[in-house]
Design a protein around this motif. Sequence first.
Motif, PDB file in Angstrom:
ATOM      1  N   LEU A  24       0.843  -1.196   0.000  1.00  0.00           N
ATOM      2  CA  LEU A  24       0.000   0.000   0.000  1.00  0.00           C
ATOM      3  C   LEU A  24       0.878   1.246   0.000  1.00  0.00           C
ATOM      4  N   ARG A  25       0.644   2.125  -0.950  1.00  0.00           N
ATOM      5  CA  ARG A  25       1.424   3.357  -1.060  1.00  0.00           C
ATOM      6  C   ARG A  25       0.666   4.509  -0.383  1.00  0.00           C
ATOM      7  N   VAL A  26       1.345   5.145   0.559  1.00  0.00           N
ATOM      8  CA  VAL A  26       0.770   6.269   1.297  1.00  0.00           C
ATOM      9  C   VAL A  26       1.690   7.470   1.114  1.00  0.00           C
ATOM     10  N   PRO A  27       1.168   8.616   0.697  1.00  0.00           N
ATOM     11  CA  PRO A  27       2.021   9.796   0.511  1.00  0.00           C
ATOM     12  C   PRO A  27       2.789  10.145   1.783  1.00  0.00           C
ATOM     13  N   ALA A  28       4.058  10.534   1.612  1.00  0.00           N
ATOM     14  CA  ALA A  28       4.888  10.890   2.770  1.00  0.00           C
ATOM     15  C   ALA A  28       4.282  12.049   3.545  1.00  0.00           C
ATOM     16  N   GLU A  29       3.510  12.902   2.883  1.00  0.00           N
ATOM     17  CA  GLU A  29       2.871  14.035   3.561  1.00  0.00           C
ATOM     18  C   GLU A  29       1.815  13.587   4.554  1.00  0.00           C
ATOM     19  N   ASN A  30       1.439  12.281   4.524  1.00  0.00           N
ATOM     20  CA  ASN A  30       0.458  11.745   5.469  1.00  0.00           C
ATOM     21  C   ASN A  30       1.102  11.200   6.741  1.00  0.00           C
ATOM     22  N   LEU A  31       2.413  11.302   6.844  1.00  0.00           N
ATOM     23  CA  LEU A  31       3.090  10.976   8.097  1.00  0.00           C
ATOM     24  C   LEU A  31       2.710  12.020   9.135  1.00  0.00           C
ATOM     25  N   VAL A  32       2.252  11.571  10.297  1.00  0.00           N
ATOM     26  CA  VAL A  32       1.871  12.484  11.377  1.00  0.00           C
ATOM     27  C   VAL A  32       3.070  12.691  12.288  1.00  0.00           C
ATOM     28  N   GLY A  33       3.491  13.947  12.438  1.00  0.00           N
ATOM     29  CA  GLY A  33       4.634  14.241  13.296  1.00  0.00           C
ATOM     30  C   GLY A  33       5.937  13.746  12.696  1.00  0.00           C
ATOM     31  N   GLU A  34       6.861  13.342  13.575  1.00  0.00           N
ATOM     32  CA  GLU A  34       8.172  12.886  13.142  1.00  0.00           C
ATOM     33  C   GLU A  34       8.191  11.371  12.955  1.00  0.00           C
ATOM     34  N   GLU A  35       8.957  10.943  11.951  1.00  0.00           N
ATOM     35  CA  GLU A  35       9.143   9.504  11.771  1.00  0.00           C
ATOM     36  C   GLU A  35       9.848   8.928  12.998  1.00  0.00           C
ATOM     37  N   GLY A  36       9.358   7.775  13.448  1.00  0.00           N
ATOM     38  CA  GLY A  36       9.993   7.072  14.562  1.00  0.00           C
ATOM     39  C   GLY A  36       9.482   7.438  15.934  1.00  0.00           C
ATOM     40  N   ARG A  37       8.616   8.457  16.029  1.00  0.00           N
ATOM     41  CA  ARG A  37       8.113   8.888  17.335  1.00  0.00           C
ATOM     42  C   ARG A  37       6.634   8.578  17.522  1.00  0.00           C
ATOM     43  N   GLY A  38       6.104   7.716  16.684  1.00  0.00           N
ATOM     44  CA  GLY A  38       4.673   7.449  16.682  1.00  0.00           C
ATOM     45  C   GLY A  38       4.133   6.812  17.941  1.00  0.00           C
ATOM     46  N   PHE A  39       4.947   5.994  18.616  1.00  0.00           N
ATOM     47  CA  PHE A  39       4.453   5.342  19.831  1.00  0.00           C
ATOM     48  C   PHE A  39       4.082   6.382  20.882  1.00  0.00           C
ATOM     49  N   ARG A  40       4.861   7.437  20.972  1.00  0.00           N
ATOM     50  CA  ARG A  40       4.566   8.510  21.933  1.00  0.00           C
ATOM     51  C   ARG A  40       3.263   9.216  21.555  1.00  0.00           C
ATOM     52  N   TYR A  41       3.036   9.376  20.259  1.00  0.00           N
ATOM     53  CA  TYR A  41       1.812  10.039  19.813  1.00  0.00           C
ATOM     54  C   TYR A  41       0.581   9.192  20.138  1.00  0.00           C
ATOM     55  N   ILE A  42       0.725   7.879  19.938  1.00  0.00           N
ATOM     56  CA  ILE A  42      -0.389   6.977  20.246  1.00  0.00           C
ATOM     57  C   ILE A  42      -0.674   6.980  21.745  1.00  0.00           C
ATOM     58  N   LEU A  43       0.388   6.953  22.553  1.00  0.00           N
ATOM     59  CA  LEU A  43       0.208   6.957  24.008  1.00  0.00           C
ATOM     60  C   LEU A  43      -0.558   8.186  24.467  1.00  0.00           C
ATOM     61  N   SER A  44      -0.290   9.326  23.845  1.00  0.00           N
ATOM     62  CA  SER A  44      -0.941  10.569  24.286  1.00  0.00           C
ATOM     63  C   SER A  44      -2.443  10.511  24.076  1.00  0.00           C
ATOM     64  N   GLY A  45      -2.881   9.683  23.121  1.00  0.00           N
ATOM     65  CA  GLY A  45      -4.313   9.533  22.896  1.00  0.00           C
ATOM     66  C   GLY A  45      -4.945   8.427  23.698  1.00  0.00           C
ATOM     67  N   MET A  46      -4.113   7.522  24.240  1.00  0.00           N
ATOM     68  CA  MET A  46      -4.669   6.374  24.960  1.00  0.00           C
ATOM     69  C   MET A  46      -5.308   6.777  26.275  1.00  0.00           C
ATOM     70  N   ASN A  47      -4.775   7.815  26.925  1.00  0.00           N
ATOM     71  CA  ASN A  47      -5.414   8.262  28.170  1.00  0.00           C
ATOM     72  C   ASN A  47      -6.824   8.763  27.891  1.00  0.00           C
ATOM     73  N   ALA A  48      -6.975   9.540  26.802  1.00  0.00           N
ATOM     74  CA  ALA A  48      -8.305  10.016  26.430  1.00  0.00           C
ATOM     75  C   ALA A  48      -9.224   8.847  26.105  1.00  0.00           C
ATOM     76  N   GLU A  49      -8.702   7.875  25.359  1.00  0.00           N
ATOM     77  CA  GLU A  49      -9.489   6.697  25.003  1.00  0.00           C
ATOM     78  C   GLU A  49     -10.007   5.985  26.245  1.00  0.00           C
ATOM     79  N   ARG A  50      -9.148   5.781  27.215  1.00  0.00           N
ATOM     80  CA  ARG A  50      -9.535   5.027  28.408  1.00  0.00           C
ATOM     81  C   ARG A  50     -10.530   5.801  29.261  1.00  0.00           C
ATOM     82  N   ILE A  51     -10.365   7.103  29.335  1.00  0.00           N
ATOM     83  CA  ILE A  51     -11.312   7.915  30.101  1.00  0.00           C
ATOM     84  C   ILE A  51     -12.677   7.919  29.427  1.00  0.00           C
ATOM     85  N   LEU A  52     -12.699   8.050  28.121  1.00  0.00           N
ATOM     86  CA  LEU A  52     -13.974   8.073  27.409  1.00  0.00           C
ATOM     87  C   LEU A  52     -14.689   6.725  27.497  1.00  0.00           C
TER      88      LEU A  52
END
Length: 389
Positions: free
Chosen positions: A222-250
């Motif tokens: 699957l080809r995904v445009p590089a412009e669809n990378l969210v934030g910096e490459e390699g730091r995605g786990f931190r980005y996901i974690l920041s949303g997990m607290n909201a997920e668990r509270i909701l």
Amino acid sequence: MPQDTQSAEDLTAMRDSVRALCADFPGEYWRKLDRESAYPEAFVRALTEAGFLAALIPEEYGGSGLPLSAAAAILEEVQMNGCNGAACHAQMYIMGALLRHGSDAQKQRYLPGIASGDLRLQAFGVTEPGSGTDTTSIKTFARREGDHYVINGQKVWTSRAEHSDLMLLLARTTPRDQVAKRYDGLSVFLVDMRAARGNGLTIKPIRAMMNHSTTEVFFDELRVPAENLVGEEGRGFRYILSGMNAERILIASECIGDAKWFIDKMKRYAAEREVFGRPIGQNQGIQFPIAECYVQMRAAELMVHEAARLFDAGLPCGTEANMAKMLAADASWKAADTCVQTHGGFGFAEEYDVERKFRETRLYRVAPISTNLILSHVAEHVLGLPRSF
């Protein structure tokens, strides 16, 4: 940035609006969908048009700019009125990664459409068959080729994939054996599923105990445009974690809503149902379990409110979010089981809606994180015990 808290009057008015909306989707609506394993499109559309799914999106992008506590109240009210927010709740917490870590161009491109309902951001591609909740062990890989990433791999339990235009996808961009820390080398992408389906993306539905619209998703070159990378490459786990607290509270808030629905349902049934010439609710064998459910629900509710307060204040809340999710899920499950017991044979009858809600609320003792992992977190990070895995 911490957001302003909502006044009690505002929250009451919002809850009243949600309750009125839910009244248009009674038990018969959900039972029909359940029998057909169908997605509640009309319900989701109504929530979207009322602006409830855009609660957390800032006003500058067409949302309401509300704090998480307000979003939690919306979902609690949905569940408390017999509906099921699982059909759309992901939109509330998935877009947090985009909002916090996306580029200005990405936010301008996607957030207004998500707020209006023109774009559905419902799919969250994280879990894999071989990793489960060991997220750092995922194998879906995105390799850079010029101005695109080419993605191969598989996700499972990706709910609402068939009813979403966009997916927030976590994939490895650096092999695990080449990173210093196991959570390095993971990246987040926004995948346009409309263009991807049939062009490297395949979706396979999974029939489950509850009508949850869940799927397996396969990526084959699957080809995904590089412009669809969210934030910096390699730091995605931190980005996901920041949303997990909201997920668990909701989701904890949804469980509180479920518990309140079950408690109200069995309270009314126990007061009306007569056996041996008296209401069954007059018997302590019926009263005490219902009262215990109420006590457990209230204790969990206070923990949910505390976790949401910390989140809205921009303070660390990982432990509180985990504990809130565990306590609320346990409270809703106890209330569900007690509600079936209170109704006796009628608890298994479709027309009472108890068995449907019973199946739906059972999920949250497993997802989005299991009870054992929450206890492991508390043991290590609160009590200072040795890491167990």
